[in-house]
Scaffold this motif. Structure first.
Motif, mmCIF file in Angstrom:
data_model
loop_
_atom_site.group_PDB
_atom_site.id
_atom_site.type_symbol
_atom_site.label_atom_id
_atom_site.label_comp_id
_atom_site.label_asym_id
_atom_site.label_seq_id
_atom_site.Cartn_x
_atom_site.Cartn_y
_atom_site.Cartn_z
ATOM 1 N N UNK A 54 36.331 49.955 26.255
ATOM 2 C CA UNK A 54 37.056 50.774 27.222
ATOM 3 C C UNK A 54 38.291 50.025 27.698
ATOM 4 N N UNK A 55 39.171 50.721 28.388
ATOM 5 C CA UNK A 55 40.425 50.133 28.871
ATOM 6 C C UNK A 55 40.221 49.200 30.053
ATOM 7 N N UNK A 56 39.078 49.283 30.716
ATOM 8 C CA UNK A 56 38.832 48.477 31.909
ATOM 9 C C UNK A 56 38.372 47.069 31.533
ATOM 10 N N UNK A 57 39.076 46.035 31.979
ATOM 11 C CA UNK A 57 38.550 44.677 31.787
ATOM 12 C C UNK A 57 37.387 44.455 32.746
ATOM 13 N N UNK A 58 36.532 43.491 32.432
ATOM 14 C CA UNK A 58 35.388 43.191 33.280
ATOM 15 C C UNK A 58 35.167 41.683 33.331
ATOM 16 N N UNK A 59 34.587 41.231 34.433
ATOM 17 C CA UNK A 59 34.143 39.846 34.570
ATOM 18 C C UNK A 59 32.698 39.888 35.022
ATOM 19 N N UNK A 60 31.829 39.167 34.319
ATOM 20 C CA UNK A 60 30.424 39.050 34.698
ATOM 21 C C UNK A 60 30.142 37.594 35.053
ATOM 22 N N UNK A 61 29.432 37.361 36.132
ATOM 23 C CA UNK A 61 28.911 36.032 36.455
ATOM 24 C C UNK A 61 27.405 36.168 36.518
ATOM 25 N N UNK A 62 26.721 35.445 35.654
ATOM 26 C CA UNK A 62 25.273 35.525 35.601
ATOM 27 C C UNK A 62 24.723 34.759 36.808
ATOM 28 N N UNK A 63 23.971 35.462 37.650
ATOM 29 C CA UNK A 63 23.407 34.854 38.858
ATOM 30 C C UNK A 63 21.981 34.362 38.625
ATOM 31 N N UNK A 64 21.195 35.141 37.892
ATOM 32 C CA UNK A 64 19.807 34.783 37.581
ATOM 33 C C UNK A 64 19.486 35.248 36.180
#
Length: 156
Positions: A54-64
């Protein structure tokens, strides 16, 4: 100096909670004047997304926990394990997917733009799923992906 400012605390107790397919999404906050939204996503064992872009960039930070991240590298599918503390960045139009391959729930914080937040809110269920998605739920989600510019790719 700008004396006209306001700091806002978004408490955990005020988070809006809903489910998208099998994942629990907690809307944690939005940075006013921008398209930045912060959500926490609880991903049960076995849950995840199909390969998509998709056109939306994303950032994920794994917490657990641990998340398996699928992407395309040099035109070939690749998977990596992201563990608590890791940050995953997904640029615009990058083919990607995630899943929790472990036996324990995983939690990740995500920063998404208004377009992706709109999809999550349109796809939201306010009750946890009672089991695997029904064909009707899958059909509804597929229609929403088209409406929100999300392209589901062939399974990896």
């Amino acid at each position: 100096m700008n004396d006209n400012f306001s700091v806002r605390v978004h408490s955990a107790a005020s988070a809006g909670v809903f489910w998208v397919m099998g994942d629990q999404v907690m809307k944690r906050g939005k940075l006013e004047g921008t398209g930045f939204n912060v959500i926490d996503v609880l991903v049960p064992p076995g849950s995840g997304t199909p390969p998509h872009m998709h056109a939306s960039p994303e950032i994920f930070r794994i917490l657990e926990g641990t998340m398996t991240i699928w992407s395309m590298v040099d035109g070939k599918p690749a998977e990596v394990e992201a563990v608590a503390g890791d940050v995953v960045t997904i640029p615009t139009h990058a083919p990607h997917a995630y899943r929790n391959s472990s036996s324990k729930p995983a939690i990740m914080m995500a920063i998404v733009d208004d377009g992706m937040m709109g999809f999550f809110e349109a796809a939201a269920s306010h009750e946890p799923p009672a089991g695997p998605p029904t064909p009707e739920v899958i059909e509804r989600i597929m229609a929403l992906t088209e409406t929100h510019g999300i392209h589901i790719l062939q399974a990896a």
